[in-house]
Design an enzyme around this catalytic site. Structure first.
Site, PDB file in Angstrom:
ATOM      1  N   SER A  63       0.794  -1.224   0.000  1.00 30.17           N
ATOM      2  CA  SER A  63       0.000   0.000   0.000  1.00 30.17           C
ATOM      3  C   SER A  63       0.834   1.287   0.000  1.00 30.17           C
ATOM      4  CB  SER A  63      -0.956  -0.037   1.197  1.00 30.17           C
ATOM      5  OG  SER A  63      -1.979   0.907   1.055  1.00 30.17           O
ATOM      6  N   ASP A 117      -9.837  -6.966  -3.234  1.00 31.09           N
ATOM      7  CA  ASP A 117      -9.288  -5.619  -3.399  1.00 31.09           C
ATOM      8  C   ASP A 117      -9.479  -5.215  -4.858  1.00 31.09           C
ATOM      9  OD1 ASP A 117      -7.973  -3.237  -3.248  1.00 31.09           O
ATOM     10  OD2 ASP A 117      -5.991  -4.084  -2.853  1.00 31.09           O
ATOM     11  N   HIS A 125      -7.760  -5.563   0.896  1.00 28.15           N
ATOM     12  CA  HIS A 125      -6.579  -4.760   0.591  1.00 28.15           C
ATOM     13  C   HIS A 125      -5.368  -5.207   1.417  1.00 28.15           C
ATOM     14  CE1 HIS A 125      -4.177  -1.436  -0.702  1.00 28.15           C
ATOM     15  NE2 HIS A 125      -4.125  -0.901   0.502  1.00 28.15           N
TER      16      HIS A 125
END
Length: 245
Positions: free
Chosen positions: A145, A196, A223
């Site tokens: 991320s 995700d 995610h």
């Protein structure tokens, strides 16, 4: 004496029953790391020397075994280096003979903000300093991320300093052109969860242009797929490291 003997016999019987009940529990094996049990092994905490302000890190105990790899784990916006300790990732990697280090990026966890990482060049220089000060030799860089802001420019400019790259739905993939990705020769494991449908799929569209990549999609994971499916994540990561050795 004759009156106390029955009481002693009863007490002995109770103790024997207790031992019978406790033995199966003692023999029960703990769950594997990442599945709800504390990971085996110890983790030392410290700060990276030579950086100003100091950068906090966590490292699983034990030196790297011959033929194994250094692994540097970054983190997402809602997490810190403690995530990899709690998940059992640091201890699991160390148990396989790898040297596993997780850092708190500037402004997160125990690392104070650092103005020099406001630019891509500053973030590349930051990771270069981390590798130098911690003595990491061609590590595998794990980047979920938000940490893509650090990992991606480093990959594109200093990919020769990495043995491998593991992006987990990183941000910032659209900041670079197809031709830039195509020039990277670092072996890459692209990981994301099938739930995700936003950042995971978006990142894949750019990262698939890396010439030496493979893709692993974790079913039923979102995610932060490593939190949703830690066992599958660890299996994929260890498999990738095994291919690089």
């Amino acid at each position: 004496m004759s009156r106390s003997r029955p009481a002693l016999l009863a007490l002995g019987a109770l103790l024997a029953c207790a031992l019978v009940l406790l033995l199966p529990a003692a023999r029960r094996r703990p769950p594997a790391p990442g599945r709800g049990a504390p990971a085996n092994g110890t983790v030392r905490r410290g700060t990276v020397a030579g950086t100003d302000p100091a950068v906090a890190y966590r490292e699983a105990a034990g030196p790297r075994a011959p033929g194994r790899l250094d692994v540097l784990l970054l983190h997402g916006q809602a997490f810190t280096s403690a995530t990899w300790e709690a998940l059992g990732t640091l201890a699991l990697l160390a148990g396989e003979g790898h040297r596993a280090v997780a850092i708190d990026l500037p402004g997160y966890g125990d690392s104070p903000p650092m103005g020099t990482v406001a630019t891509q060049q500053g973030r590349v220089a930051f990771l270069e300093r981390i590798l130098e000060e911690l003595g990491l030799q061609k590590p595998v860089l794990v980047s979920p991320s938000m940490s893509g802001r650090f990992a991606l420019p480093f990959l594109l400019l200093r990919g020769d300093r990495l043995a491998g790259f593991v992006p987990i739905a990183p941000v910032g993939t659209r900041d670079y052109a197809v031709g830039q990705y195509q020039q990277v020769q670092t072996p890459t494991l692209i990981l994301y969860g099938d739930r995700d449908t936003g950042l995971g799929h978006q990142a894949l569209q750019s990262l698939r242009h890396l010439p030496r990549h493979r893709v692993v999609v974790l079913p039923g994971a979102g995610h932060a797929c490593y939190l949703d499916k830690p066992g599958d994540f660890h299996q994929a990561l260890l498999g990738f490291l095994g291919q690089l050795q």
